[in-house]
Write a protein that holds these residues in place. Sequence first.
Motif, PDB file in Angstrom:
ATOM      1  N   CYS A   1      42.502   7.711 -25.163  1.00  0.00           N
ATOM      2  CA  CYS A   1      42.960   8.374 -23.941  1.00  0.00           C
ATOM      3  C   CYS A   1      43.723   9.660 -24.225  1.00  0.00           C
ATOM      4  CB  CYS A   1      43.857   7.438 -23.127  1.00  0.00           C
ATOM      5  SG  CYS A   1      43.058   5.915 -22.590  1.00  0.00           S
ATOM      6  N   ASP A   2      43.415  10.681 -23.440  1.00  0.00           N
ATOM      7  CA  ASP A   2      44.182  11.925 -23.437  1.00  0.00           C
ATOM      8  C   ASP A   2      44.085  12.666 -24.764  1.00  0.00           C
ATOM      9  OD1 ASP A   2      45.710  13.682 -21.913  1.00  0.00           O
ATOM     10  OD2 ASP A   2      47.577  12.983 -22.795  1.00  0.00           O
ATOM     11  N   LEU A   3      42.943  12.567 -25.418  1.00  0.00           N
ATOM     12  CA  LEU A   3      42.722  13.219 -26.704  1.00  0.00           C
ATOM     13  C   LEU A   3      41.311  13.788 -26.732  1.00  0.00           C
ATOM     14  CD1 LEU A   3      44.223  10.391 -28.929  1.00  0.00           C
ATOM     15  CD2 LEU A   3      45.246  12.641 -28.603  1.00  0.00           C
ATOM     16  N   ALA A   4      41.157  14.960 -27.344  1.00  0.00           N
ATOM     17  CA  ALA A   4      39.849  15.604 -27.426  1.00  0.00           C
ATOM     18  C   ALA A   4      39.652  16.198 -28.815  1.00  0.00           C
ATOM     19  CB  ALA A   4      39.707  16.698 -26.365  1.00  0.00           C
ATOM     20  N   PRO A   5      38.652  15.749 -29.564  1.00  0.00           N
ATOM     21  CA  PRO A   5      38.386  16.349 -30.879  1.00  0.00           C
ATOM     22  C   PRO A   5      37.739  17.719 -30.712  1.00  0.00           C
ATOM     23  CG  PRO A   5      36.714  14.716 -30.369  1.00  0.00           C
ATOM     24  CD  PRO A   5      37.717  14.662 -29.248  1.00  0.00           C
ATOM     25  N   ASP A   6      38.118  18.661 -31.562  1.00  0.00           N
ATOM     26  CA  ASP A   6      37.522  19.993 -31.493  1.00  0.00           C
ATOM     27  C   ASP A   6      36.064  19.974 -31.966  1.00  0.00           C
ATOM     28  OD1 ASP A   6      39.866  21.173 -30.555  1.00  0.00           O
ATOM     29  OD2 ASP A   6      40.657  21.390 -32.578  1.00  0.00           O
ATOM     30  N   ARG A   7      35.778  19.122 -32.948  1.00  0.00           N
ATOM     31  CA  ARG A   7      34.424  19.008 -33.478  1.00  0.00           C
ATOM     32  C   ARG A   7      34.098  17.539 -33.714  1.00  0.00           C
ATOM     33  NH1 ARG A   7      34.341  23.759 -38.152  1.00  0.00           N
ATOM     34  NH2 ARG A   7      34.898  25.511 -36.778  1.00  0.00           N
ATOM     35  N   TYR A   8      32.851  17.181 -33.517  1.00  0.00           N
ATOM     36  CA  TYR A   8      32.459  15.787 -33.681  1.00  0.00           C
ATOM     37  C   TYR A   8      32.590  15.337 -35.124  1.00  0.00           C
ATOM     38  CZ  TYR A   8      29.719  11.526 -33.776  1.00  0.00           C
ATOM     39  OH  TYR A   8      29.316  10.235 -33.966  1.00  0.00           O
ATOM     40  N   GLU A   9      32.293  16.233 -36.067  1.00  0.00           N
ATOM     41  CA  GLU A   9      32.350  15.830 -37.469  1.00  0.00           C
ATOM     42  C   GLU A   9      33.758  15.426 -37.897  1.00  0.00           C
ATOM     43  OE1 GLU A   9      31.629  20.412 -37.482  1.00  0.00           O
ATOM     44  OE2 GLU A   9      31.013  18.651 -36.307  1.00  0.00           O
TER      45      GLU A   9
END
Length: 420
Positions: free
Chosen positions: A155-163
């Motif tokens: 929750c409330d987190l977003a990775p900049d890149r999938y890798e």
Amino acid sequence: MYDELIESGDLPLARKSVLPGTGFFLPDTLEEDLEDQQTEAALEGAEAAVIADPDADGLACVALIREAYGDVQNIPEPDEAEESDADAQSEPVADATDDADAENVLPAGEADAPLEEPEPTPHTVALVPASPHDVEDALARVAEYGDEGIDLFVCDLAPDRYEYVADELAAALETADRIAWYDHHQWGDDVAAAVREAGVDLVVGDSDEECSADVVYRSLEYDFDPLYEELAAVTRDHDLWLREDPRSDDLADYAYWTDPAEYVEVVREYGVDLPDWVTEYIAERRVEKEALIEQAVGRAELREIGGYTVGITYGRCSQNEVAEAMREQGADASVIVKPAGSASIRGTDEFDRCHEVAGKVNGGGHPKAAGCKPDIYDDMLDYANHWTTRGAVTKRVILDAFRDVVEEADEDAESDAGDN
């Protein structure tokens, strides 16, 4: 190193304002070992786990999920809460982050007491605090310490890149029965697609309309008490910087200053109308907070970049209030550089490309609120220069990013005009 050299509790405000907190000087290995122990203890026997940013929005998500699972409430008594806080934080912390920052949880350099004890009573739904910079570590810990078949929420987190999270997410998927990811930040289409293809139920809300608690509230198949609807609404008021409900600032500050476990249980019991013992505690902590805000505002400068006025300052402070002060001085966008090396970027209706600026300097966030930590610190000498120059190099790097974003926007506008 002597403890008194890294403890800033007794420093004059002018000096405390320019130095990072105690947590900055603790080795990562020490913190990682303790986080392993805490996560293992929290996950023992847990039916579900929530990896969340431990600010007001992320912790509201935890409260909602615990309610949906019928998790036990551990309501602190006022005396117990005060004693716990005194043990956990031997000196005041005068900042309040929000989930628009890339550092999301408080960076180690800002925390005065980064090492906290595990939650006192096991929960059906375990809380695993994380930031965008270490969400992969939290995923790996759940994969290692979680029971087979556990439900996992991010929750409330977003990775900049999938890798950045690919391997750890795959490991977590082998342990967890299901993974749901609820957020409201700016996601790249390729990152979102990859997370969904991996088998995750990803729901991303409109960052201009919803906070992550809103997303969780509407996504869970549960009939919540009106208390939780109001909790999401007031959390949104601060998280999107609407500032229409004065209670939202109380939630944000309390979430920052107290232990995450305590915050979750208090808002589950009392909702957004915090008890007197909490409001009194907040009022006491705000005395120093306001003083550090004044220090940062006093250092503020205004720069003209491509037709925009950008305010920039340095200091250990609450970034939103400082950005608001610079806006009142005429800034279309504001940058607050922190002693730990990170920075908060705030926009207005005139400038809504903060996430693009942050993206150029190792960060991300929302169009009008973002955060970053430029990758320019190679050793402690760089940090020493950072403190003594009041963030001169970091300021220059971020202002250069502003120039690049403005120039690119102008080129796009000219290209569109030519096409038309």
